[in-house]
Design a protein around this motif. Sequence first.
Motif, PDB file in Angstrom:
ATOM      1  N   LEU A  81       7.196  21.846  -0.364  1.00  0.00           N
ATOM      2  CA  LEU A  81       7.455  21.414  -1.739  1.00  0.00           C
ATOM      3  C   LEU A  81       7.248  19.914  -1.861  1.00  0.00           C
ATOM      4  CD1 LEU A  81      10.633  23.496  -2.614  1.00  0.00           C
ATOM      5  CD2 LEU A  81       8.260  24.007  -3.154  1.00  0.00           C
ATOM      6  N   GLY A  82       6.444  19.523  -2.858  1.00  0.00           N
ATOM      7  CA  GLY A  82       6.157  18.108  -3.083  1.00  0.00           C
ATOM      8  C   GLY A  82       4.954  17.596  -2.324  1.00  0.00           C
ATOM      9  N   GLN A  83       4.423  18.378  -1.387  1.00  0.00           N
ATOM     10  CA  GLN A  83       3.243  17.932  -0.649  1.00  0.00           C
ATOM     11  C   GLN A  83       1.992  18.082  -1.497  1.00  0.00           C
ATOM     12  OE1 GLN A  83       2.520  19.607   3.180  1.00  0.00           O
ATOM     13  NE2 GLN A  83       4.337  18.681   4.100  1.00  0.00           N
ATOM     14  N   GLN A  84       0.999  17.295  -1.140  1.00  0.00           N
ATOM     15  CA  GLN A  84      -0.276  17.373  -1.843  1.00  0.00           C
ATOM     16  C   GLN A  84      -1.300  18.089  -0.972  1.00  0.00           C
ATOM     17  OE1 GLN A  84      -1.495  13.511  -3.191  1.00  0.00           O
ATOM     18  NE2 GLN A  84       0.197  13.344  -4.633  1.00  0.00           N
ATOM     19  N   GLY A  85      -2.191  18.765  -1.649  1.00  0.00           N
ATOM     20  CA  GLY A  85      -3.251  19.489  -0.969  1.00  0.00           C
ATOM     21  C   GLY A  85      -4.511  19.463  -1.809  1.00  0.00           C
TER      22      GLY A  85
ATOM     23  N   GLY B 165     -11.783  21.271  -5.173  1.00  0.00           N
ATOM     24  CA  GLY B 165     -11.847  19.851  -4.836  1.00  0.00           C
ATOM     25  C   GLY B 165     -10.778  18.993  -5.498  1.00  0.00           C
ATOM     26  N   VAL B 166     -10.003  19.567  -6.409  1.00  0.00           N
ATOM     27  CA  VAL B 166      -8.964  18.815  -7.106  1.00  0.00           C
ATOM     28  C   VAL B 166      -7.735  18.689  -6.207  1.00  0.00           C
ATOM     29  CG1 VAL B 166      -7.414  18.814  -9.119  1.00  0.00           C
ATOM     30  CG2 VAL B 166      -9.789  19.550  -9.365  1.00  0.00           C
ATOM     31  N   THR B 167      -7.125  17.506  -6.227  1.00  0.00           N
ATOM     32  CA  THR B 167      -5.886  17.299  -5.471  1.00  0.00           C
ATOM     33  C   THR B 167      -4.724  17.843  -6.285  1.00  0.00           C
ATOM     34  OG1 THR B 167      -6.796  15.306  -4.461  1.00  0.00           O
ATOM     35  CG2 THR B 167      -4.412  15.566  -4.373  1.00  0.00           C
ATOM     36  N   VAL B 168      -3.893  18.637  -5.633  1.00  0.00           N
ATOM     37  CA  VAL B 168      -2.767  19.274  -6.314  1.00  0.00           C
ATOM     38  C   VAL B 168      -1.476  18.981  -5.557  1.00  0.00           C
ATOM     39  CG1 VAL B 168      -4.114  21.134  -7.361  1.00  0.00           C
ATOM     40  CG2 VAL B 168      -3.166  21.433  -5.064  1.00  0.00           C
ATOM     41  N   GLU B 169      -0.360  19.180  -6.258  1.00  0.00           N
ATOM     42  CA  GLU B 169       0.955  19.036  -5.659  1.00  0.00           C
ATOM     43  C   GLU B 169       1.664  20.376  -5.739  1.00  0.00           C
ATOM     44  OE1 GLU B 169       5.108  16.562  -6.309  1.00  0.00           O
ATOM     45  OE2 GLU B 169       3.292  15.878  -7.283  1.00  0.00           O
ATOM     46  N   VAL B 170       2.396  20.717  -4.674  1.00  0.00           N
ATOM     47  CA  VAL B 170       3.110  21.992  -4.615  1.00  0.00           C
ATOM     48  C   VAL B 170       4.413  21.868  -5.394  1.00  0.00           C
ATOM     49  CG1 VAL B 170       4.163  23.711  -3.116  1.00  0.00           C
ATOM     50  CG2 VAL B 170       2.110  22.505  -2.371  1.00  0.00           C
ATOM     51  N   PHE B 171       4.569  22.715  -6.410  1.00  0.00           N
ATOM     52  CA  PHE B 171       5.801  22.736  -7.204  1.00  0.00           C
ATOM     53  C   PHE B 171       6.753  23.829  -6.744  1.00  0.00           C
ATOM     54  CE2 PHE B 171       4.693  20.534 -11.467  1.00  0.00           C
ATOM     55  CZ  PHE B 171       4.271  19.412 -10.783  1.00  0.00           C
ATOM     56  N   ALA B 172       6.215  24.946  -6.227  1.00  0.00           N
ATOM     57  CA  ALA B 172       7.063  26.064  -5.804  1.00  0.00           C
ATOM     58  C   ALA B 172       6.302  26.918  -4.794  1.00  0.00           C
ATOM     59  CB  ALA B 172       7.468  26.917  -6.999  1.00  0.00           C
TER      60      ALA B 172
END
Length: 153
Positions: free
Chosen positions: A91-95, A130-137
């Motif tokens: 949670l909160g990490q980017q991928g 290719g888009v950077t995302v953040e884990v919300f759940a």
Amino acid sequence: MEWLGDHLWAAWLVLAVALGVAEMVSLDLILIMVAVGAAVGALAAIASLPLALQVLLAAGSSTAMLALVRPNLVAKLHQGPDLVTGTKKLLGQQGVVTEELTAHHPGRVKLGGEVWSACPYDESTTIATGVTVEVFAIRGATAYVHPVGELMP
């Protein structure tokens, strides 16, 4: 008995050391506080104060240590970082999206060196590769993500 009267400081010091050693076994931080009181008693004996005053100083300093120092020390020892394991760690990490994500077609996201199935957190969003995302759940084995920098559409 006369030796004890002349060397009362040594008796206080032996008591302080014995209480310190006993604290190593109990680890409750109570005996060490009483040992400090015994050390104060030893100092009072070195200063040639009367026995009654030595006992009062030792008891007072032990009580003060137990009431003022021990609670703060115990609180500091019990605090620490929370251990976060499993999926909560993500949670909160980017991928980075490796396969396009839509609400109706889960894609793939690379998180921390692993590839996870993922869906957009906002069901009306489509997230391109290719888009950077953040884990919300994390629900089950699916990460619900949102593009970084886009909090509101």
